[in-house]
Design an enzyme around this catalytic site. Sequence first.
Site, PDB file in Angstrom:
ATOM      1  N   ASP A  96      -0.138  41.234 -29.124  1.00  0.00           N
ATOM      2  CA  ASP A  96       0.677  40.214 -28.481  1.00  0.00           C
ATOM      3  C   ASP A  96       1.388  39.414 -29.568  1.00  0.00           C
ATOM      4  O   ASP A  96       1.014  39.478 -30.743  1.00  0.00           O
ATOM      5  CB  ASP A  96      -0.201  39.322 -27.607  1.00  0.00           C
ATOM      6  CG  ASP A  96       0.608  38.553 -26.572  1.00  0.00           C
ATOM      7  OD1 ASP A  96       1.838  38.728 -26.517  1.00  0.00           O
ATOM      8  OD2 ASP A  96       0.002  37.772 -25.810  1.00  0.00           O
ATOM      9  N   ASP A 131       8.726  36.716 -25.835  1.00  0.00           N
ATOM     10  CA  ASP A 131       9.442  36.408 -24.598  1.00  0.00           C
ATOM     11  C   ASP A 131       9.091  34.990 -24.165  1.00  0.00           C
ATOM     12  O   ASP A 131       8.217  34.338 -24.743  1.00  0.00           O
ATOM     13  CB  ASP A 131       9.063  37.412 -23.504  1.00  0.00           C
ATOM     14  CG  ASP A 131       7.572  37.393 -23.204  1.00  0.00           C
ATOM     15  OD1 ASP A 131       6.781  37.457 -24.167  1.00  0.00           O
ATOM     16  OD2 ASP A 131       7.193  37.303 -22.026  1.00  0.00           O
ATOM     17  N   ALA A 199       3.647  36.381 -17.058  1.00  0.00           N
ATOM     18  CA  ALA A 199       3.536  35.064 -16.417  1.00  0.00           C
ATOM     19  C   ALA A 199       2.963  35.125 -15.008  1.00  0.00           C
ATOM     20  O   ALA A 199       3.357  34.350 -14.138  1.00  0.00           O
ATOM     21  CB  ALA A 199       4.894  34.361 -16.415  1.00  0.00           C
ATOM     22  N   CYS A 282     -26.111  45.593  -9.517  1.00  0.00           N
ATOM     23  CA  CYS A 282     -25.400  46.556 -10.351  1.00  0.00           C
ATOM     24  C   CYS A 282     -26.414  47.472 -11.024  1.00  0.00           C
ATOM     25  O   CYS A 282     -27.565  47.077 -11.256  1.00  0.00           O
ATOM     26  CB  CYS A 282     -24.571  45.802 -11.404  1.00  0.00           C
ATOM     27  SG  CYS A 282     -23.794  46.832 -12.657  1.00  0.00           S
ATOM     28  N   CYS A 284     -25.660  49.113 -14.027  1.00  0.00           N
ATOM     29  CA  CYS A 284     -25.281  49.352 -15.417  1.00  0.00           C
ATOM     30  C   CYS A 284     -26.514  49.190 -16.306  1.00  0.00           C
ATOM     31  O   CYS A 284     -27.533  48.630 -15.875  1.00  0.00           O
ATOM     32  CB  CYS A 284     -24.166  48.400 -15.844  1.00  0.00           C
ATOM     33  SG  CYS A 284     -24.711  46.710 -16.230  1.00  0.00           S
ATOM     34  N   CYS A 287     -28.036  45.631 -16.393  1.00  0.00           N
ATOM     35  CA  CYS A 287     -28.667  45.150 -15.168  1.00  0.00           C
ATOM     36  C   CYS A 287     -29.938  45.923 -14.832  1.00  0.00           C
ATOM     37  O   CYS A 287     -30.834  45.401 -14.177  1.00  0.00           O
ATOM     38  CB  CYS A 287     -27.675  45.240 -14.011  1.00  0.00           C
ATOM     39  SG  CYS A 287     -26.247  44.151 -14.221  1.00  0.00           S
TER      40      CYS A 287
END
Length: 513
Positions: A96, A131, A199, A282, A284, A287
């Site tokens: 960025d 921008d 934005a 969850c 994963c 978890c």
Amino acid sequence: MSDTRELFEVRDWDAAGRIGRLDVPRAGVTVETPALLPVVNPHIQTIPPRELAEEFSAEILITNSYVLHGSEDLREDVLERGLHAFLDFPGAIMTDSGSFQLAEYGEIDVTNEEILEFQRRIGSDVATPVDLPTPPGVSRERAEGELGTTQRRLEDAAAFDADEMLVSAPVQGSTYPDLRERAGRHAAGVGLDVFPVGAVVPLMNEYRFGEVVDVVAAAKRGLGPAAPVHLFGAGHPMMFALAVAMGCDLFDSAAYAIYARDGRYLTVRGTEHLADLDYFPCACPVCVEHTPEEIRESDERERLLSEHNLHVTFREIRTIKGAIRDGELLELVEARARGHPAMLDGYRALLEHADQLERTDPASKGTFFYLSGESARRPEVRRHHDRLARLSPPETVLLTEDGWNEGDGGDGEIGDGAYDAHDERWSIVPPFGPVPPELAETYPLSAEVPERTDDRAYEAAATSVARLVEANPGTEWTLAHRAWPDSALARVPGRVEVVRLGSSEGVEDSDAE
């Protein structure tokens, strides 16, 4: 800059969503989209970039070149070593430019040309010009003025000697659809490579997902279907399916780390606070191996929550890809929409752009599932309604909910010999409407529709009857229905004979509408 058509190849479509391949020449890699770009803070790396690649299969990430440029501690190091060695990341790296800081603080101390040159020197694979991110709700005069500045900077970026570095072209215009569309058309024409819709973070922070959809739809109309689209700042997994269905390909997420820092736990239905959880919903690794209490008391709380947040986020990207491949993306979007009222607003806004979605939606998929009244507005339904004019019916047609095989609804329900009295017998399939026998097994007319369907399905079917009748004034029509609501029957043209099924003794009710 390269030809976008050579950089980005679409392999599978569903609505405006797609699985694609984005070539990143400077990194020597190809990124499969939809793709998540984890945001890496150059100063604080909760999860090292190498681990993002090895443990989470991240193919691309994003970091802030403005922060690197302005840091006395980091600037010379990254210039000397290069961005890939500095971060120790083997995939593609996007940077960025400081536009976020510009939006937050009103000014930055670097020019567009300076930050592009810095990004080139440190080895960024996808650079971003400076921008002007115009927030929602500003005056049209301000939005137009700032868009003009952004467009001039994109033209300067297109003239910049970037070598093999891709350069993005942010699409601004606040919440004015015509400005977003104009910005998209300009961005697509300047010769840059990746197209972030900018934005929109203020809208997402306020859960204004319907407006996000309208902004993206307008930008996409200007960009066209070939452009790879990045939704800047979209990091919550609850809205990925919606954004992909609208045509977004890349998402950058700082949410996984920011939310973890605040003790927040991401799910595809929203955000939970770790303090409120007794059980993890969850599977994963984090978890499975820990309880909420253990993580609350752990010195590694922030890291563990970050890992969970990344697991659920990457899993949603994989789920979306599978849904696109199976032709079930809109079913997934609807399932996600039922998790939060604001997401339902977003889904309804998406269906307001059904004509736009239909242009890239495949004509054949798996099975269409009718899940709610919103399903009656999907692009597949719109396509069938639009194509009714292509049909060539005979002189007399019976439209019936009984199907095609004589007797499957009970012989004689509309009178002895009624089936033989018509040249052809077509089925009525809510929400699609009339279906001739030769199309019965084609997608989407072989749809799975609940027996207790809603009024909107019947109203959509009645609308399609009206369109077919209008297109064929020389045909005599009979509609045999089972307790259609008055709101649907009111849409049936008056010259259609309407009978109600439901009695083994013959016609239960007969009206000429």
